[in-house]
Write an enzyme that holds these catalytic residues in place. Structure first.
Site, PDB file in Angstrom:
ATOM      1  N   SER A   1       0.675  -1.593  -0.065  1.00  0.00           N
ATOM      2  CA  SER A   1      -0.718   0.334  -0.050  1.00  0.00           C
ATOM      3  C   SER A   1       0.902   1.459  -0.028  1.00  0.00           C
ATOM      4  O   SER A   1       2.130   1.075   0.383  1.00  0.00           O
ATOM      5  CB  SER A   1      -0.753   0.110   1.522  1.00  0.00           C
ATOM      6  OG  SER A   1      -1.508   1.662   1.053  1.00  0.00           O
TER       7      SER A   1
ATOM      8  N   TYR B   1      -1.633   0.208  10.362  1.00  0.00           N
ATOM      9  CA  TYR B   1      -1.511   0.008   9.506  1.00  0.00           C
ATOM     10  C   TYR B   1      -0.769   0.171   8.334  1.00  0.00           C
ATOM     11  O   TYR B   1       0.212  -0.760   7.339  1.00  0.00           O
ATOM     12  CB  TYR B   1      -3.348  -0.127   8.596  1.00  0.00           C
ATOM     13  CG  TYR B   1      -3.610  -0.405   7.244  1.00  0.00           C
ATOM     14  CD1 TYR B   1      -3.642  -1.736   6.437  1.00  0.00           C
ATOM     15  CD2 TYR B   1      -2.936   0.772   6.387  1.00  0.00           C
ATOM     16  CE1 TYR B   1      -3.471  -1.738   5.465  1.00  0.00           C
ATOM     17  CE2 TYR B   1      -2.711   0.786   4.867  1.00  0.00           C
ATOM     18  CZ  TYR B   1      -3.219  -0.594   4.705  1.00  0.00           C
ATOM     19  OH  TYR B   1      -3.259  -0.903   3.131  1.00  0.00           O
TER      20      TYR B   1
END
Length: 241
Positions: A141, A154
């Site tokens: 990501s 995250y």
């Protein structure tokens, strides 16, 4: 063609990767934990198109379950020559909510976004090394590059995945290990917030949403390009420029 194993391969980006790898000629093993119907739907779509596919249930945060998953995929479709570590998770919270980032949240994020790709790579390494061009693609990501994202744990877990990608590229060579890092993609994580997602996506240079199929195309390119290893390919429409 060797078997491709796609974790979380029944929905979103994983689904798009499973279908793209099928169209490239690979038998596809689709792992899932809860989304049995989605995984079986992709299997049906691939088999209806003349391909070979199976759905395999596994908790990819459990090393023993991962080894059993790989053994099942090998038994049903043949050795795994392509591994796509797509399964991931997040627990949304403001980045500055330090009290919300409990030990349990950290452990969950690291288990799914870091340890699961490690377990899967280790479980498939013999097959990957025996393949003509064994290849691992981790789905990361841009949060791991920017430090921003749905939560601090995250973003950090995805940053750790960048490091794992590079270290595994050295440790497993000549097996190739790369990462594809999407920007904002409107998967089921955005359910109920699609308008906000589209608003954010419109700020990218290309002024369009990045789709699961865009990400899958990058994965397929990395799988096909035999000279690429240890790299992160950003697929975000220019969002991070």
């Amino acid at each position: 063609m060797t078997t491709a194993l796609v974790t979380g391969g029944g929905t979103g980006i994983g689904r798009a990767c499973s279908l793209a790898l099928h169209r490239a000629g690979h038998p596809v093993a689709i792992s899932y934990r809860r989304s049995a119907d989605d995984a079986e739907s992709v299997v049906d779509e691939i088999t209806a198109d003349g391909g070979r596919a199976v759905a395999v249930r596994a908790d990819v945060t459990d090393d023993a379950a991962v080894r059993a998953m790989v053994a099942s995929a090998r038994e049903q479709l043949g050795p795994v020559g392509v591994l796509v570590n797509n399964a991931g998770a997040t627990i949304p919270m403001p980045l500055d909510d330090l009290d919300g980032a409990t030990d349990d949240v950290w452990q969950q994020m690291l288990a799914v976004n870091l340890m699961a790709p490690w377990y899967c790579a280790r479980a498939t390494v013999d097959d990957l090394r025996a393949a003509d061009d064994g290849c691992v693609v981790n789905i990361g990501s841009i949060a791991g590059l920017t430090g921003n994202g749905s939560s601090l744990p995250y973003a950090v877990s995805k940053s750790a995945l960048h490091g794992l990608t590079r270290s595994l590229a050295r440790a497993l060579a000549p097996v190739r290990v790369n990462e594809v890092a999407p920007g904002l993609v409107l998967t089921r994580w955005w359910a109920g917030n699609e308008d906000r997602g589209r608003e954010l996506a419109a700020s990218a240079l290309l002024d369009r949403e990045t789709t699961p199929e865009d990400v899958a195309a990058a994965v397929l390119g990395v799988v096909a390009s035999r000279a690429i290893t240890g790299q992160t390919i950003v697929v975000d429409g220019g969002q991070t420029l």
